[in-house]
Design a protein around this motif. Structure first.
Motif, PDB file in Angstrom:
ATOM      1  N   MET A 125      36.993  33.384  44.659  1.00 25.36           N
ATOM      2  CA  MET A 125      37.688  32.434  43.791  1.00 25.36           C
ATOM      3  C   MET A 125      36.707  31.418  43.215  1.00 25.36           C
ATOM      4  SD  MET A 125      41.231  31.729  45.896  1.00 25.36           S
ATOM      5  CE  MET A 125      41.711  30.398  44.812  1.00 25.36           C
ATOM      6  N   GLN A 126      35.848  30.908  44.043  1.00 25.25           N
ATOM      7  CA  GLN A 126      34.878  29.914  43.591  1.00 25.25           C
ATOM      8  C   GLN A 126      33.923  30.513  42.560  1.00 25.25           C
ATOM      9  OE1 GLN A 126      32.786  27.959  46.749  1.00 25.25           O
ATOM     10  NE2 GLN A 126      31.565  26.718  45.365  1.00 25.25           N
ATOM     11  N   ALA A 127      33.482  31.745  42.827  1.00 29.11           N
ATOM     12  CA  ALA A 127      32.573  32.411  41.875  1.00 29.11           C
ATOM     13  C   ALA A 127      33.272  32.633  40.537  1.00 29.11           C
ATOM     14  CB  ALA A 127      32.094  33.739  42.456  1.00 29.11           C
ATOM     15  N   LEU A 128      34.537  33.017  40.566  1.00 31.95           N
ATOM     16  CA  LEU A 128      35.296  33.227  39.334  1.00 31.95           C
ATOM     17  C   LEU A 128      35.479  31.928  38.572  1.00 31.95           C
ATOM     18  CD1 LEU A 128      38.106  35.849  40.017  1.00 31.95           C
ATOM     19  CD2 LEU A 128      36.750  35.652  37.944  1.00 31.95           C
TER      20      LEU A 128
ATOM     21  N   GLN B  25      42.417  35.031  29.885  1.00 29.60           N
ATOM     22  CA  GLN B  25      43.714  35.318  30.500  1.00 29.60           C
ATOM     23  C   GLN B  25      43.544  36.252  31.704  1.00 29.60           C
ATOM     24  OE1 GLN B  25      46.016  36.855  27.243  1.00 29.60           O
ATOM     25  NE2 GLN B  25      46.823  34.837  26.678  1.00 29.60           N
ATOM     26  N   ASP B  26      42.725  37.286  31.550  1.00 33.30           N
ATOM     27  CA  ASP B  26      42.491  38.218  32.648  1.00 33.30           C
ATOM     28  C   ASP B  26      41.876  37.506  33.857  1.00 33.30           C
ATOM     29  OD1 ASP B  26      43.508  40.269  31.124  1.00 33.30           O
ATOM     30  OD2 ASP B  26      41.538  41.103  30.571  1.00 33.30           O
TER      31      ASP B  26
ATOM     32  N   GLU C 280      44.777  33.646  39.954  1.00 30.31           N
ATOM     33  CA  GLU C 280      46.121  33.432  40.499  1.00 30.31           C
ATOM     34  C   GLU C 280      46.435  34.453  41.583  1.00 30.31           C
ATOM     35  OE1 GLU C 280      48.821  33.503  37.196  1.00 30.31           O
ATOM     36  OE2 GLU C 280      48.041  31.642  36.342  1.00 30.31           O
ATOM     37  N   LEU C 281      46.050  35.700  41.358  1.00 31.07           N
ATOM     38  CA  LEU C 281      46.281  36.752  42.339  1.00 31.07           C
ATOM     39  C   LEU C 281      45.478  36.494  43.617  1.00 31.07           C
ATOM     40  CD1 LEU C 281      47.603  39.471  43.016  1.00 31.07           C
ATOM     41  CD2 LEU C 281      45.624  40.590  41.988  1.00 31.07           C
TER      42      LEU C 281
ATOM     43  N   THR D  48      47.055  35.652  47.297  1.00 35.55           N
ATOM     44  CA  THR D  48      46.636  36.444  48.459  1.00 35.55           C
ATOM     45  C   THR D  48      46.079  35.540  49.549  1.00 35.55           C
ATOM     46  OG1 THR D  48      46.088  38.304  46.999  1.00 35.55           O
ATOM     47  CG2 THR D  48      45.134  38.339  49.197  1.00 35.55           C
ATOM     48  N   ARG D  49      45.248  34.584  49.153  1.00 32.33           N
ATOM     49  CA  ARG D  49      44.672  33.637  50.108  1.00 32.33           C
ATOM     50  C   ARG D  49      45.753  32.835  50.811  1.00 32.33           C
ATOM     51  NH1 ARG D  49      43.782  28.357  50.061  1.00 32.33           N
ATOM     52  NH2 ARG D  49      44.363  28.229  47.882  1.00 32.33           N
ATOM     53  N   GLN D  50      46.730  32.359  50.054  1.00 32.59           N
ATOM     54  CA  GLN D  50      47.799  31.561  50.647  1.00 32.59           C
ATOM     55  C   GLN D  50      48.614  32.358  51.665  1.00 32.59           C
ATOM     56  OE1 GLN D  50      50.203  29.617  47.678  1.00 32.59           O
ATOM     57  NE2 GLN D  50      48.434  28.665  46.694  1.00 32.59           N
TER      58      GLN D  50
END
Length: 171
Positions: free
Chosen positions: A69-72, A89-90, A96-97, A101-103
């Motif tokens: 997530m951080q890298a993205l 958008q992608d 978000e995905l 998943t993390r949550q």
């Protein structure tokens, strides 16, 4: 009159005998501070570390997701001016995905770790109870109570240190 004196003497002797028996039958009572035992046991101090060790695979999986997530996010900030709207958008959907998943994984992990920690604490508490009962039996106590059920007790009846010694092998 003579009968009355004899009856009074008999009643006095009988009540004296009853009080003497009550004094002889005095119970041996002690108490244990369970919280203090748990705080001072080396096994209790290692519970959290043991749970962390058991779930280290799942913890590292979540850390890996957070790293992605951080890298993205860094890529989105860095390349936002050269990316098309579609690419943004992608990337946003992928973030978000990953976050969802993390949550989900974090919530499941937290619940499982808490449940396992409770199981380990319950096992340890059962050991404390067994040792307190064994100590009470060895020292011929009639009653041993938990200190949190007491209003007052003399320190002479405290078995907490003895239970700790029994559980740690006298160390």
């Amino acid at each position: 009159m003579n009968k009355m004196v004899k009856t009074s003497i008999a009643a006095a002797l009988l009540s004296t005998a009853l009080f003497a028996n009550a004094a002889e039958a005095q119970q041996k009572i002690g108490y244990v501070n369970m919280q203090q035992v748990l705080i001072n046991l080396p096994q209790a101090r290692n519970l959290e570390q043991q749970v962390q060790e058991e779930f280290k695979g799942r913890i590292s999986e979540i850390e890996e997701i957070e790293g992605k997530m951080q890298a993205l996010q860094e890529k989105a900030e860095r390349d936002s001016k050269i990316m098309s709207q579609r690419e943004m958008q992608d990337m946003s959907r992928e973030l978000e995905l990953l976050d969802a998943t993390r949550q989900v994984k974090t919530k499941g992990l937290r619940e499982d770790m808490q449940r396992r920690g409770n199981e380990l604490r319950d096992q340890l508490m059962a050991g404390v109870m067994r040792n307190a009962q064994a100590l009470a039996s060895e020292q011929q106590y009639d009653v041993v109570l938990s200190s949190n059920s007491l209003v007052y007790a003399n320190e002479n009846f405290d078995l907490t240190d003895d239970v700790l010694k029994k559980m740690t092998g006298g160390n």
